[in-house]
Write a protein that holds these residues in place. Structure first.
Motif, mmCIF file in Angstrom:
data_model
loop_
_atom_site.group_PDB
_atom_site.id
_atom_site.type_symbol
_atom_site.label_atom_id
_atom_site.label_comp_id
_atom_site.label_asym_id
_atom_site.label_seq_id
_atom_site.Cartn_x
_atom_site.Cartn_y
_atom_site.Cartn_z
ATOM 1 N N THR A 1 0.838 -1.198 0.000
ATOM 2 C CA THR A 1 0.000 0.000 0.000
ATOM 3 C C THR A 1 0.868 1.242 0.000
ATOM 4 O O THR A 1 2.065 1.192 0.317
ATOM 5 N N LEU A 2 0.259 2.374 -0.356
ATOM 6 C CA LEU A 2 0.923 3.675 -0.336
ATOM 7 C C LEU A 2 0.319 4.517 0.781
ATOM 8 O O LEU A 2 -0.893 4.503 0.985
ATOM 9 N N GLU A 3 1.158 5.227 1.506
ATOM 10 C CA GLU A 3 0.694 6.083 2.595
ATOM 11 C C GLU A 3 1.326 7.463 2.458
ATOM 12 O O GLU A 3 2.515 7.582 2.133
ATOM 13 N N CYS A 4 0.526 8.498 2.682
ATOM 14 C CA CYS A 4 1.041 9.868 2.700
ATOM 15 C C CYS A 4 1.235 10.268 4.157
ATOM 16 O O CYS A 4 0.289 10.223 4.955
ATOM 17 N N TRP A 5 2.447 10.673 4.493
ATOM 18 C CA TRP A 5 2.761 11.032 5.881
ATOM 19 C C TRP A 5 3.687 12.235 5.883
ATOM 20 O O TRP A 5 4.735 12.229 5.255
ATOM 21 N N ARG A 6 3.243 13.297 6.536
ATOM 22 C CA ARG A 6 3.994 14.543 6.646
ATOM 23 C C ARG A 6 4.433 15.057 5.276
ATOM 24 O O ARG A 6 5.577 15.469 5.064
ATOM 25 N N GLY A 7 3.516 15.024 4.313
ATOM 26 C CA GLY A 7 3.773 15.582 2.991
ATOM 27 C C GLY A 7 4.581 14.703 2.071
ATOM 28 O O GLY A 7 4.873 15.103 0.936
ATOM 29 N N HIS A 8 4.962 13.510 2.513
ATOM 30 C CA HIS A 8 5.749 12.599 1.678
ATOM 31 C C HIS A 8 4.993 11.279 1.510
ATOM 32 O O HIS A 8 4.300 10.830 2.416
ATOM 33 N N TRP A 9 5.171 10.657 0.331
ATOM 34 C CA TRP A 9 4.545 9.368 0.056
ATOM 35 C C TRP A 9 5.520 8.241 0.360
ATOM 36 O O TRP A 9 6.707 8.324 0.043
ATOM 37 N N TYR A 10 4.977 7.175 0.960
ATOM 38 C CA TYR A 10 5.771 5.997 1.308
ATOM 39 C C TYR A 10 5.089 4.740 0.765
ATOM 40 O O TYR A 10 3.858 4.640 0.756
ATOM 41 N N LEU A 11 5.904 3.795 0.327
ATOM 42 C CA LEU A 11 5.427 2.485 -0.107
ATOM 43 C C LEU A 11 5.789 1.459 0.957
ATOM 44 O O LEU A 11 6.953 1.354 1.358
ATOM 45 N N ALA A 12 4.805 0.719 1.422
ATOM 46 C CA ALA A 12 5.050 -0.391 2.342
ATOM 47 C C ALA A 12 4.904 -1.697 1.565
ATOM 48 O O ALA A 12 3.965 -1.857 0.784
ATOM 49 N N GLY A 13 5.838 -2.613 1.775
ATOM 50 C CA GLY A 13 5.767 -3.877 1.049
ATOM 51 C C GLY A 13 6.792 -4.873 1.563
ATOM 52 O O GLY A 13 7.482 -4.649 2.556
ATOM 53 N N TRP A 14 6.877 -5.994 0.859
ATOM 54 C CA TRP A 14 7.787 -7.083 1.225
ATOM 55 C C TRP A 14 9.020 -7.014 0.338
ATOM 56 O O TRP A 14 8.934 -7.112 -0.882
ATOM 57 N N ASP A 15 10.176 -6.816 0.968
ATOM 58 C CA ASP A 15 11.446 -6.762 0.253
ATOM 59 C C ASP A 15 11.949 -8.190 0.069
ATOM 60 O O ASP A 15 12.352 -8.848 1.036
ATOM 61 N N ARG A 16 11.931 -8.671 -1.154
ATOM 62 C CA ARG A 16 12.320 -10.061 -1.417
ATOM 63 C C ARG A 16 13.792 -10.305 -1.131
ATOM 64 O O ARG A 16 14.179 -11.400 -0.681
#
Length: 318
Positions: free
Chosen positions: A183-198
């Protein structure tokens, strides 16, 4: 030309919806007249990829499956492409209208507008908009400037693994990362991608502004289970520095760093043009402090000070 393309898209959608097993490109080409008439394999591949992307943009959920022989197949399951009856009252309709306005200046503007039109055609009430732009000086906005946002948003939606080059704040050069995006999350004006790093075999969070080059999609299924939304959101907040486990003392130049002052647990005004702040210390605070450059000096703890110095040195080296 428009009629021919619409007919081609309809035929492809019918093939994908009507099959009980994944169909390969070879089988789809043999089933659709427009594909059979394509001059050459490259022309067919380009046409098919465009059509597949167009159907996904229209809302069709197309799954990509790899069989035992390593051949990629496609299908659109009916249960994944069927919505339950939607009933909304006026307040819920107004909330959706407000949510759509959030994306008016972002890449999802077209999708948000199209979704509202479909809901209204299905009978959603035309609620009076209390947040009309002409009646309010304030409107919600979510900034989206990163080129990686759209391909990652589509990959999250379609559950497709991705590959991209990522440069950590304290690294001199980017590294290639193979990720199963959640999923993508916007936090403090910045976008972050959360996921599984293979590559690391663990969940990770990536700041989109640090992704360099293009995001490339890969076929195949996810290898790790996708957690629920709450867990992912907590992961994003933790990696971005939201979860504080202790306190840090910093010196901040007077008149600078309002976001830091807003989070401060205490502020002691100085007489030398610098104030002393006590702020919550969590994962990611060092990266955030670096953004304020010469306006911030870390006093303690020592490990935070060392992390900030390392990041500044990496930036100086380019």
């Amino acid at each position: 030309m428009a009629i021919a393309k619409a007919e081609r898209l309809m035929n492809l959608a019918l093939c994908l919806l009507g099959t009980r097993r994944p169909l390969s490109k070879r089988e789809l080409r043999a089933s659709i007249e427009a594909y059979m008439e394509a001059t050459g394999e490259d022309a067919f591949n380009r046409m098919f990829e465009r059509d597949k992307d167009d159907l996904r943009e229209l809302g069709l959920v197309i799954e990509t499956v790899e069989n035992l022989d390593g051949e990629t197949g496609y299908l659109a399951r009916r249960d994944s492409n069927r919505l339950p009856p939607i009933t909304l009252d006026a307040e819920e309709a107004a909330a959706l209208g407000l949510a759509a306005k959030v994306w008016q200046q972002a890449r999802l503007a077209g999708a948000a507008s199209g979704a509202l039109q479909k809901l209204r055609a299905a009978g959603m009430p035309e609620a009076e908009d209390a947040y009309d732009a002409q009646a309010s000086a304030l409107e919600p906005r979510i900034p989206v400037h990163e080129a990686a946002f759209e391909p990652l948003m589509l990959a999250c939606r379609d559950r497709r693994p991705v590959v991209f080059d990522y440069r950590k704040a304290n690294a001199a050069r980017p590294e290639t990362r193979h990720v199963e995006p959640w999923t993508l999350e916007c936090w403090r004006g910045h976008w972050y991608l959360a996921g599984w790093d293979r590559d690391r075999g663990a969940e990770r969070v990536f700041r989109l502004s640090r992704i360099t080059g293009k995001v490339r999609s890969r076929s195949g299924a996810f290898t790790a289970p996708v957690p629920d939304v709450v867990t992912v959101r907590e992961t994003v907040e933790s990696w971005a520095g939201e979860t504080a486990t202790r306190s840090a003392r910093i010196r901040l130049r007077a008149g600078c760093g309002y976001p830091l002052r807003a989070r401060a647990q205490s502020v002691t005004e100085g007489t030398d043009g610098w104030d002393e702040l006590e702020i919550p210390y969590g994962h990611g605070l060092d990266a955030w402090l670096v953004e304020f450059g010469p306006d911030v000096v870390v006093l303690e703890p020592a490990d935070l000070r060392a992390d900030v110095v390392d990041r500044l040195r990496a930036v100086a080296k380019g």
